[in-house]
Write a protein that holds these residues in place. Structure first.
Motif, PDB file in Angstrom:
ATOM      1  N   UNK A  96      40.836  52.471  36.308  1.00  9.75           N
ATOM      2  CA  UNK A  96      40.328  51.200  35.521  1.00  9.75           C
ATOM      3  C   UNK A  96      40.039  50.383  36.659  1.00  9.75           C
ATOM      4  N   UNK A  97      38.821  49.529  36.007  1.00  6.69           N
ATOM      5  CA  UNK A  97      38.399  48.401  37.040  1.00  6.69           C
ATOM      6  C   UNK A  97      38.619  47.089  36.015  1.00  6.69           C
ATOM      7  N   UNK A  98      39.336  46.262  36.491  1.00  2.00           N
ATOM      8  CA  UNK A  98      39.347  45.015  35.904  1.00  2.00           C
ATOM      9  C   UNK A  98      38.198  44.009  36.042  1.00  2.00           C
ATOM     10  N   UNK A  99      37.747  43.470  35.209  1.00  2.00           N
ATOM     11  CA  UNK A  99      36.406  42.691  35.424  1.00  2.00           C
ATOM     12  C   UNK A  99      36.705  41.344  34.368  1.00  2.00           C
ATOM     13  N   UNK A 100      36.065  40.162  34.919  1.00  2.00           N
ATOM     14  CA  UNK A 100      36.179  38.877  34.015  1.00  2.00           C
ATOM     15  C   UNK A 100      34.937  39.034  33.261  1.00  2.00           C
ATOM     16  N   UNK A 101      34.772  38.312  32.159  1.00  2.00           N
ATOM     17  CA  UNK A 101      33.598  38.573  31.246  1.00  2.00           C
ATOM     18  C   UNK A 101      32.512  37.847  31.649  1.00  2.00           C
ATOM     19  N   UNK A 123      38.166  47.437  32.008  1.00  2.00           N
ATOM     20  CA  UNK A 123      38.902  46.380  31.195  1.00  2.00           C
ATOM     21  C   UNK A 123      38.466  45.079  31.521  1.00  2.00           C
ATOM     22  N   UNK A 124      37.854  44.483  30.307  1.00  2.00           N
ATOM     23  CA  UNK A 124      37.428  43.035  30.490  1.00  2.00           C
ATOM     24  C   UNK A 124      38.095  42.179  29.983  1.00  2.00           C
ATOM     25  N   UNK A 125      38.414  40.979  30.671  1.00  2.00           N
ATOM     26  CA  UNK A 125      39.085  39.828  30.064  1.00  2.00           C
ATOM     27  C   UNK A 125      37.992  38.781  29.692  1.00  2.00           C
ATOM     28  N   UNK A 126      38.343  37.981  28.223  1.00  2.00           N
ATOM     29  CA  UNK A 126      37.519  37.041  27.821  1.00  2.00           C
ATOM     30  C   UNK A 126      37.631  35.897  28.956  1.00  2.00           C
ATOM     31  N   UNK A 127      36.419  35.002  29.048  1.00  2.00           N
ATOM     32  CA  UNK A 127      36.544  33.618  29.706  1.00  2.00           C
ATOM     33  C   UNK A 127      35.907  32.694  29.326  1.00  2.00           C
ATOM     34  N   UNK A 129      33.856  29.864  28.083  1.00  2.00           N
ATOM     35  CA  UNK A 129      32.694  29.375  28.527  1.00  2.00           C
ATOM     36  C   UNK A 129      31.355  30.566  28.938  1.00  2.00           C
ATOM     37  N   UNK A 130      32.159  31.977  28.734  1.00  2.00           N
ATOM     38  CA  UNK A 130      31.370  32.977  29.152  1.00  2.00           C
ATOM     39  C   UNK A 130      30.655  33.620  27.729  1.00  2.00           C
ATOM     40  N   UNK A 131      29.543  33.738  27.341  1.00  2.00           N
ATOM     41  CA  UNK A 131      28.972  34.342  26.095  1.00  2.00           C
ATOM     42  C   UNK A 131      28.413  35.765  26.219  1.00  2.00           C
ATOM     43  N   UNK A 132      28.899  36.695  26.455  1.00  2.00           N
ATOM     44  CA  UNK A 132      28.588  37.854  26.710  1.00  2.00           C
ATOM     45  C   UNK A 132      28.503  38.868  25.747  1.00  2.00           C
ATOM     46  N   UNK A 133      27.680  39.824  25.838  1.00  2.00           N
ATOM     47  CA  UNK A 133      27.628  40.904  25.019  1.00  2.00           C
ATOM     48  C   UNK A 133      27.355  42.045  25.633  1.00  2.00           C
ATOM     49  N   UNK A 134      27.797  43.376  25.541  1.00  2.00           N
ATOM     50  CA  UNK A 134      27.319  44.534  26.302  1.00  2.00           C
ATOM     51  C   UNK A 134      27.478  45.892  25.367  1.00  2.00           C
ATOM     52  N   UNK A 135      26.719  46.660  26.155  1.00  2.00           N
ATOM     53  CA  UNK A 135      26.586  48.151  25.370  1.00  2.00           C
ATOM     54  C   UNK A 135      27.790  49.089  26.196  1.00  2.00           C
ATOM     55  N   UNK A 136      28.176  48.323  27.226  1.00  2.00           N
ATOM     56  CA  UNK A 136      29.055  49.054  28.137  1.00  2.00           C
ATOM     57  C   UNK A 136      30.490  49.200  27.424  1.00  2.00           C
ATOM     58  N   UNK A 137      31.024  50.788  27.477  1.00  2.00           N
ATOM     59  CA  UNK A 137      32.122  50.937  26.960  1.00  2.00           C
ATOM     60  C   UNK A 137      33.392  50.514  27.773  1.00  2.00           C
ATOM     61  N   UNK A 138      34.174  49.756  26.995  1.00  2.00           N
ATOM     62  CA  UNK A 138      35.247  49.064  27.654  1.00  2.00           C
ATOM     63  C   UNK A 138      36.538  48.443  26.997  1.00  2.00           C
ATOM     64  N   UNK A 139      37.765  48.481  27.419  1.00  2.00           N
ATOM     65  CA  UNK A 139      38.596  47.734  26.855  1.00  2.00           C
ATOM     66  C   UNK A 139      38.623  46.165  26.943  1.00  2.00           C
ATOM     67  N   UNK A 140      38.515  45.438  25.893  1.00  2.00           N
ATOM     68  CA  UNK A 140      38.369  43.984  25.825  1.00  2.00           C
ATOM     69  C   UNK A 140      39.784  43.165  25.659  1.00  2.00           C
ATOM     70  N   UNK A 141      40.141  42.394  26.621  1.00  2.00           N
ATOM     71  CA  UNK A 141      41.222  41.771  26.281  1.00  2.00           C
ATOM     72  C   UNK A 141      40.787  40.439  25.955  1.00  2.00           C
ATOM     73  N   UNK A 142      41.141  39.910  24.516  1.00  2.00           N
ATOM     74  CA  UNK A 142      40.617  38.958  23.846  1.00  2.00           C
ATOM     75  C   UNK A 142      41.459  37.814  24.052  1.00  2.00           C
TER      76      UNK A 142
END
Length: 184
Positions: A96-101, A123-127, A129-142
């Motif tokens: 898995x690759x960890x990224x910020x929003x 695995x994407x962590x919310x951030x 001030x970030x306002x992103x949407x994505x079509x990429x399949x990922x696990x999102x940490x809200x």
């Protein structure tokens, strides 16, 4: 795996790692020599960023390995090369690759993204001030919502040391002062 410029590593990075470490057999941290999206933006040297990553992350768990793999390659640092290296070392791992929003919006423009997406989970962590949407399949940490960025730390260092100190592990704050990084 968690890669980035880490210029400098901050408390949000530490919290992201701390949140995930119990689910990992190993967690590799890769400071990038030169991120394709941040050419000429790094202030600290590769060696300094590597040392700060060791100070920030290795004490969290013995499962964490700060690697200089990307630092020893010619720039830029493409994630797919690191993924291939790890999958060669651990052919049966679920990577898995960890990224910020903040990286989510441009994720599908990463070098060899289709190959990357077929090889790893994101695995994407919310951030805050970030306002992103994505079509990429990922696990999102809200609800992660740390309002910390390395850019803010670098930009505030000469003006507001108490703010900077509140965003960093004490060892990193001292390292920055001792090495006179970011105009401190």
């Amino acid at each position: 795996m968690f890669g980035g410029s880490f210029d400098p590593p901050h408390l949000a990075h530490i919290e992201m790692i701390s949140h995930l470490i119990s689910d990992c057999d190993k967690l590799y941290i890769f400071p990038a020599k030169e991120s394709p999206n941040k050419v000429n933006e790094m202030v600290a040297t590769s060696d300094q960023r590597f040392e700060m990553c060791q100070l920030s992350f290795e004490s969290i768990s013995p499962k964490i390995i700060v690697s200089n793999f990307e630092l020893e390659l010619p720039p830029p640092s493409y994630t797919i090369n690191t993924v291939k290296w790890l999958l060669n070392l651990f052919p049966n791992c679920q990577l898995s690759i960890i990224i910020g929003e903040d990286h989510l919006e441009k994720l599908d423009t990463w070098y060899k993204f289709e190959e990357l997406q077929n090889s790893v989970n994101f695995i994407c962590f919310s951030r805050k001030g970030a306002n992103s949407s994505s079509r990429v399949k990922l696990e999102y940490i809200h609800n992660f919502n740390y309002g910390i960025s390395s850019t803010d730390i670098r930009n505030s260092s000469g003006r507001n040391l108490s703010k900077v100190k509140s965003m960093l592990h004490p060892d990193i704050f001292n390292y920055i002062l001792e090495n006179k990084l970011y105009s401190c």
